[in-house]
Design a protein around this motif. Structure first.
Motif, PDB file in Angstrom:
ATOM      1  N   GLY A  14      -4.843   0.675   3.779  1.00 53.92           N
ATOM      2  CA  GLY A  14      -3.629   1.478   3.780  1.00 53.92           C
ATOM      3  C   GLY A  14      -3.883   2.793   4.478  1.00 53.92           C
ATOM      4  O   GLY A  14      -4.512   2.840   5.523  1.00 53.92           O
TER       5      GLY A  14
ATOM      6  N   SER B 205       3.843   1.330   4.307  1.00 54.53           N
ATOM      7  CA  SER B 205       4.355   1.786   3.023  1.00 54.53           C
ATOM      8  C   SER B 205       5.796   1.336   2.860  1.00 54.53           C
ATOM      9  O   SER B 205       6.635   1.649   3.704  1.00 54.53           O
ATOM     10  CB  SER B 205       4.284   3.313   2.929  1.00 54.53           C
ATOM     11  OG  SER B 205       4.919   3.764   1.738  1.00 54.53           O
TER      12      SER B 205
ATOM     13  N   ASN C 188      -2.728  -3.705   7.803  1.00 63.18           N
ATOM     14  CA  ASN C 188      -2.213  -2.552   7.075  1.00 63.18           C
ATOM     15  C   ASN C 188      -0.737  -2.843   6.842  1.00 63.18           C
ATOM     16  O   ASN C 188       0.029  -2.926   7.797  1.00 63.18           O
ATOM     17  CB  ASN C 188      -2.383  -1.258   7.879  1.00 63.18           C
ATOM     18  CG  ASN C 188      -1.968  -0.032   7.098  1.00 63.18           C
ATOM     19  OD1 ASN C 188      -1.036  -0.071   6.303  1.00 63.18           O
ATOM     20  ND2 ASN C 188      -2.647   1.075   7.335  1.00 63.18           N
TER      21      ASN C 188
ATOM     22  N   ALA D  96       0.858  -1.190   0.000  1.00 61.12           N
ATOM     23  CA  ALA D  96       0.000   0.000   0.000  1.00 61.12           C
ATOM     24  C   ALA D  96       0.890   1.234   0.000  1.00 61.12           C
ATOM     25  O   ALA D  96       2.086   1.159   0.294  1.00 61.12           O
ATOM     26  CB  ALA D  96      -0.922   0.014   1.225  1.00 61.12           C
ATOM     27  N   ASP D  97       0.295   2.352  -0.317  1.00 63.14           N
ATOM     28  CA  ASP D  97       0.918   3.662  -0.131  1.00 63.14           C
ATOM     29  C   ASP D  97       2.311   3.793  -0.738  1.00 63.14           C
ATOM     30  O   ASP D  97       3.255   4.226  -0.074  1.00 63.14           O
ATOM     31  CB  ASP D  97       0.947   4.011   1.363  1.00 63.14           C
ATOM     32  CG  ASP D  97      -0.455   4.186   1.918  1.00 63.14           C
ATOM     33  OD1 ASP D  97      -1.125   5.138   1.487  1.00 63.14           O
ATOM     34  OD2 ASP D  97      -0.876   3.358   2.745  1.00 63.14           O
TER      35      ASP D  97
END
Length: 173
Positions: free
Chosen positions: A109, A129, A126, A6-7
């Motif tokens: 995220g 990143s 989560n 994510a991110d």
């Protein structure tokens, strides 16, 4: 293996390297919980992944928002995964989102903070990143099938394990 990101928040490529890149290349399925930022980054992930399932995030361009949904679900090794970038309501909102999709695992995220929480019968993940941790540990996750569970590792991009966890069918920890 399932690899989760994510991110990314990049403009020119996936920013994957070392074990984080190897995981994307070796995975049967790669999921990304949004904020690629540009189409070039999404396309770079698609070039590395055998199969990519993704959603858009709040920082993604308009063209990415047209290409990717806000939420989606996918099955992996008998585990139902619900994917979103962010959900209002914190853990409760993510748990409700997962339950509404009969999910065993919710991937989100937005916070750039890697973490795993068991919320009732839903596991919330989560991955953080890998490219822009914003003061948090950089992260991504992998899950591999073992004896009726998915054995998970939340990792730093260099492969260092942050946390181990398991996800079973039905969300039982």
């Amino acid at each position: 293996m399932l690899a989760i990101y994510a991110d990314t928040h990049a403009t020119d490529g996936h920013r994957l390297e070392g074990p984080a890149l190897e995981a994307a290349r070796d995975a049967d399925l790669v999921v990304h919980a949004g904020d690629f930022t540009t189409e070039r980054v999404l396309d770079a992930f698609r070039e590395e992944a055998e199969r990519l399932v993704a959603v858009h995030g709040n920082a993604d361009s308009g063209t990415l928002r047209e290409r990717l949904p806000e939420t989606r679900s996918v099955e992996y090794e008998g585990v139902r995964v619900a994917l979103t970038h962010r959900r209002d309501g914190g853990e409760t909102g993510l748990e409700m989102f997962g339950r509404s999709r009969a999910a065993d695992l919710v991937v989100s995220g937005h916070s750039h903070r890697p973490g795993v929480t068991v919320a009732g019968d839903v596991t919330l993940l989560n991955p953080g990143s890998h490219a822009q941790p914003r003061g948090n540990r950089p992260g991504f996750a992998t899950l591999s099938p073992t004896d009726e569970v998915l054995s998970g590792h939340l990792r730093e991009p260099d492969g260092t394990t942050i946390e181990r966890f398991e996800v079973t069918l039905g969300g039982e920890p």
